[in-house]
Design a protein around this motif. Structure first.
Motif, PDB file in Angstrom:
ATOM      1  N   VAL A 247       0.860  -1.187   0.000  1.00  0.00           N
ATOM      2  CA  VAL A 247       0.000   0.000   0.000  1.00  0.00           C
ATOM      3  C   VAL A 247       0.894   1.233   0.000  1.00  0.00           C
ATOM      4  O   VAL A 247       1.785   1.360   0.841  1.00  0.00           O
ATOM      5  CB  VAL A 247      -0.925   0.000   1.229  1.00  0.00           C
ATOM      6  N   GLN A 248       0.675   2.124  -0.958  1.00  0.00           N
ATOM      7  CA  GLN A 248       1.493   3.326  -1.092  1.00  0.00           C
ATOM      8  C   GLN A 248       0.888   4.481  -0.302  1.00  0.00           C
ATOM      9  O   GLN A 248      -0.326   4.491  -0.035  1.00  0.00           O
ATOM     10  CB  GLN A 248       1.616   3.724  -2.573  1.00  0.00           C
ATOM     11  N   HIS A 251      -2.422   6.704  -3.143  1.00  0.00           N
ATOM     12  CA  HIS A 251      -2.916   5.661  -4.054  1.00  0.00           C
ATOM     13  C   HIS A 251      -2.785   6.139  -5.499  1.00  0.00           C
ATOM     14  O   HIS A 251      -3.274   7.206  -5.853  1.00  0.00           O
ATOM     15  CB  HIS A 251      -4.377   5.344  -3.735  1.00  0.00           C
ATOM     16  N   TYR A 252      -2.119   5.326  -6.311  1.00  0.00           N
ATOM     17  CA  TYR A 252      -1.948   5.649  -7.733  1.00  0.00           C
ATOM     18  C   TYR A 252      -2.481   4.490  -8.549  1.00  0.00           C
ATOM     19  O   TYR A 252      -2.009   3.357  -8.413  1.00  0.00           O
ATOM     20  CB  TYR A 252      -0.469   5.897  -8.050  1.00  0.00           C
ATOM     21  N   SER A 253      -3.470   4.755  -9.384  1.00  0.00           N
ATOM     22  CA  SER A 253      -4.091   3.717 -10.194  1.00  0.00           C
ATOM     23  C   SER A 253      -3.441   3.673 -11.577  1.00  0.00           C
ATOM     24  O   SER A 253      -3.670   4.554 -12.411  1.00  0.00           O
ATOM     25  CB  SER A 253      -5.597   3.976 -10.328  1.00  0.00           C
ATOM     26  N   GLY A 304     -13.740   3.897  -7.939  1.00  0.00           N
ATOM     27  CA  GLY A 304     -12.830   3.890  -6.794  1.00  0.00           C
ATOM     28  C   GLY A 304     -13.482   3.349  -5.542  1.00  0.00           C
ATOM     29  O   GLY A 304     -12.825   2.689  -4.722  1.00  0.00           O
ATOM     30  N   VAL A 309     -11.359   3.238  -2.355  1.00  0.00           N
ATOM     31  CA  VAL A 309     -10.488   4.398  -2.515  1.00  0.00           C
ATOM     32  C   VAL A 309     -11.318   5.586  -2.982  1.00  0.00           C
ATOM     33  O   VAL A 309     -12.161   5.454  -3.875  1.00  0.00           O
ATOM     34  CB  VAL A 309      -9.359   4.115  -3.536  1.00  0.00           C
ATOM     35  N   TYR A 311     -10.702   8.749  -4.949  1.00  0.00           N
ATOM     36  CA  TYR A 311      -9.657   9.342  -5.784  1.00  0.00           C
ATOM     37  C   TYR A 311      -9.474  10.833  -5.505  1.00  0.00           C
ATOM     38  O   TYR A 311      -8.354  11.346  -5.588  1.00  0.00           O
ATOM     39  CB  TYR A 311      -9.979   9.125  -7.264  1.00  0.00           C
ATOM     40  N   GLU A 314      -7.166  11.274  -2.669  1.00  0.00           N
ATOM     41  CA  GLU A 314      -5.775  10.962  -3.029  1.00  0.00           C
ATOM     42  C   GLU A 314      -5.134  12.131  -3.788  1.00  0.00           C
ATOM     43  O   GLU A 314      -3.955  12.417  -3.616  1.00  0.00           O
ATOM     44  CB  GLU A 314      -5.721   9.686  -3.869  1.00  0.00           C
ATOM     45  N   TRP A 340       7.441   6.757  -0.742  1.00  0.00           N
ATOM     46  CA  TRP A 340       6.983   5.663  -1.600  1.00  0.00           C
ATOM     47  C   TRP A 340       7.604   4.339  -1.146  1.00  0.00           C
ATOM     48  O   TRP A 340       8.739   4.300  -0.671  1.00  0.00           O
ATOM     49  CB  TRP A 340       7.358   5.926  -3.054  1.00  0.00           C
ATOM     50  N   GLU A 376      -4.913  -1.929 -10.635  1.00  0.00           N
ATOM     51  CA  GLU A 376      -5.357  -0.832  -9.781  1.00  0.00           C
ATOM     52  C   GLU A 376      -4.262  -0.498  -8.767  1.00  0.00           C
ATOM     53  O   GLU A 376      -3.980   0.659  -8.497  1.00  0.00           O
ATOM     54  CB  GLU A 376      -6.649  -1.218  -9.061  1.00  0.00           C
ATOM     55  N   ILE A 377      -3.654  -1.532  -8.194  1.00  0.00           N
ATOM     56  CA  ILE A 377      -2.520  -1.368  -7.285  1.00  0.00           C
ATOM     57  C   ILE A 377      -1.326  -2.061  -7.917  1.00  0.00           C
ATOM     58  O   ILE A 377      -1.406  -3.233  -8.291  1.00  0.00           O
ATOM     59  CB  ILE A 377      -2.819  -1.961  -5.898  1.00  0.00           C
TER      60      ILE A 377
END
Length: 437
Positions: A247-248, A251-253, A304, A309, A311, A314, A340, A376-377
């Protein structure tokens, strides 16, 4: 014959109850059919056509409900006269030079930012845009979350606890029935003078096994072989992080950016083209787009929710990290580091050059990193073991077309091996010094 009990009555009662419960559990209710609600279009223009025109001409600087480079435009038709808006949108520069009071007020309120003129838009086009900006703000979509605590079960409306309890009751009834039937049969046998034979006690199986030396030796050998096999498999997995999906902090998709929006991997990871390592993109690369994209579309926001999530939240984390105030459209100077979590990692004694593979060899990013555009992840798709790399070198042909670097060596090795295409292994890709210092 002596009467020993009415066993038929017991059987009929229990079988009837079991069948009744089983049949009742097989009947499920249906969910009501949802009724779609359609908003009536606003008179004076077509909101659907206006949305397309807005996205094509206005969305770069304006949004409906938030300030971007320009002001928010929802309800703008109620603030100004329509005839004025025709002139302003087509040629606002001329209005400002002519000293129009309303035009000067708008110009000064927005820090005298120049607005693009749109003389190509007709009055009908502007009416459509105004109709789109006059639509009421839609309610945010609510994701439908299926219950996981056993209070509901799919579309049946019956609790999982009720179903499991009923099944347990049926099973208990069957066990009782077998017990009663066995008792009835024993009584019948005794009434008819039938002797029930009892099994003689034999030697326990574990004692018989211990006394058999041959079975002991064979079992010990098999045990050692199985233990060695599983121990080897366990130790070979040390340091292999295939499937690692951390898990960052933000969250970056990749599914949205590389998939839906088709952003090239090397736009963000630009160092992969020219360097040994593929870089983590700096946040200013993110702000190239997200300076004007502070919210996602309602449909994307609903997607999301399926992943748990938000978005928009984020994106706000990104703004907090770079110190961007989306309300005033300015940088505050207060930044926060983003820690990160690294996903792909090779041992220190392994040499891998991204530019050699990406630029010279023309290897696609998905070859090693998998279908990133569907993730997605982000996760580690490949094992990145030595065997995995060696197999790739044995199976992959070297790209020599329009690549002067390989011209001479390719001609010589093609004659040596008698082939037209050379694999990386045939060009020295299996030499230890290629990957190890």
């Amino acid at each position: 014959m002596k009467k020993v009990g009415n066993h038929k009555s017991f059987s009929k009662i229990f079988f009837s109850l079991a069948l009744t419960l089983s049949f009742s559990l097989s009947v499920f209710s249906q969910d009501p059919v949802p009724v779609d609600t359609v908003a009536a279009p606003i008179a004076g223009g077509d909101p659907a056509a206006g949305k397309a025109l807005f996205n094509a001409n206005c969305a770069a600087c304006h949004a409906l409900d938030k300030v971007m480079t320009g002001p928010a435009l929802r309800g703008v038709a109620e603030k100004y006269d329509v005839e004025f808006l025709y002139k302003w949108i087509k040629n606002n520069t001329e209005l400002i030079k002519a000293g129009d009071a309303t035009a000067l007020k708008i110009f000064n309120e927005n820090d005298q930012k120049a607005m693009t003129n749109f003389p190509q838009l007709s009055n009908a086009d502007i009416d459509n845009i105004l109709a789109y900006t006059s639509e009421p703000k839609p309610e945010p979509p609510v994701a439908k979350i299926e219950p996981v605590d056993g209070n509901a079960s799919g579309s049946s409306g019956i609790s999982n606890d009720v179903i499991l309890g009923a099944l347990a009751l049926v099973l208990t009834m069957l066990i009782v029935m077998l017990f009663l039937v066995n008792n009835v049969l024993v009584k019948i046998a005794k009434a008819n003078g039938i002797e029930i034979q009892k099994d003689d006690k034999s030697l326990p199986i574990w004692k018989a096994f211990v006394k058999n030396q041959f079975l002991l030796v064979v079992s010990a050998i098999l045990f050692l072989l199985f233990a060695a096999y599983f121990a080897y498999g366990f130790f070979m997995q040390i340091g292999v992080d295939q499937g690692y999906e951390p898990v960052q902090p933000i969250h970056y998709s990749h599914r949205i950016h590389a998939g839906d929006n088709a952003i090239d991997c090397k736009y963000c990871h630009s160092a992969a083209r020219v360097g040994k390592h593929s870089n983590i993109p700096s946040l200013n690369v993110c702000m190239n787009c997200h300076k004007n994209i502070s919210e996602v579309a309602p449909e994307t926001l609903a997607e999301g929710n399926e992943f748990g999530v938000n978005y928009n939240n984020e994106i706000q984390k990104l703004y907090n990290a770079v110190g961007w105030d989306k309300t005033t459209q300015t940088y505050t100077g207060k930044t926060e580091p983003v820690k990160w979590v690294r996903i792909h990692n090779l041992p220190d004694f392994v040499y891998f050059n991204h530019s050699q593979h990406v630029t010279v060899a023309g290897v696609e990013c998905q070859t090693c990193h998998g279908p990133v555009e569907e993730m997605e992840i982000m996760r580690q798709h490949s094992s990145l073991t030595m065997g995995w790399c060696v197999n790739c070198h044995r199976e992959t042909n070297v790209k020599v077309e329009d690549n002067a670097y390989y011209t001479k060596i390719h001609e010589e090795l093609s004659k040596k091996y008698g082939v037209k295409q050379l694999t990386a292994a045939q060009m020295g890709g299996l030499e230890c010094g290629k990957c190890h210092y």
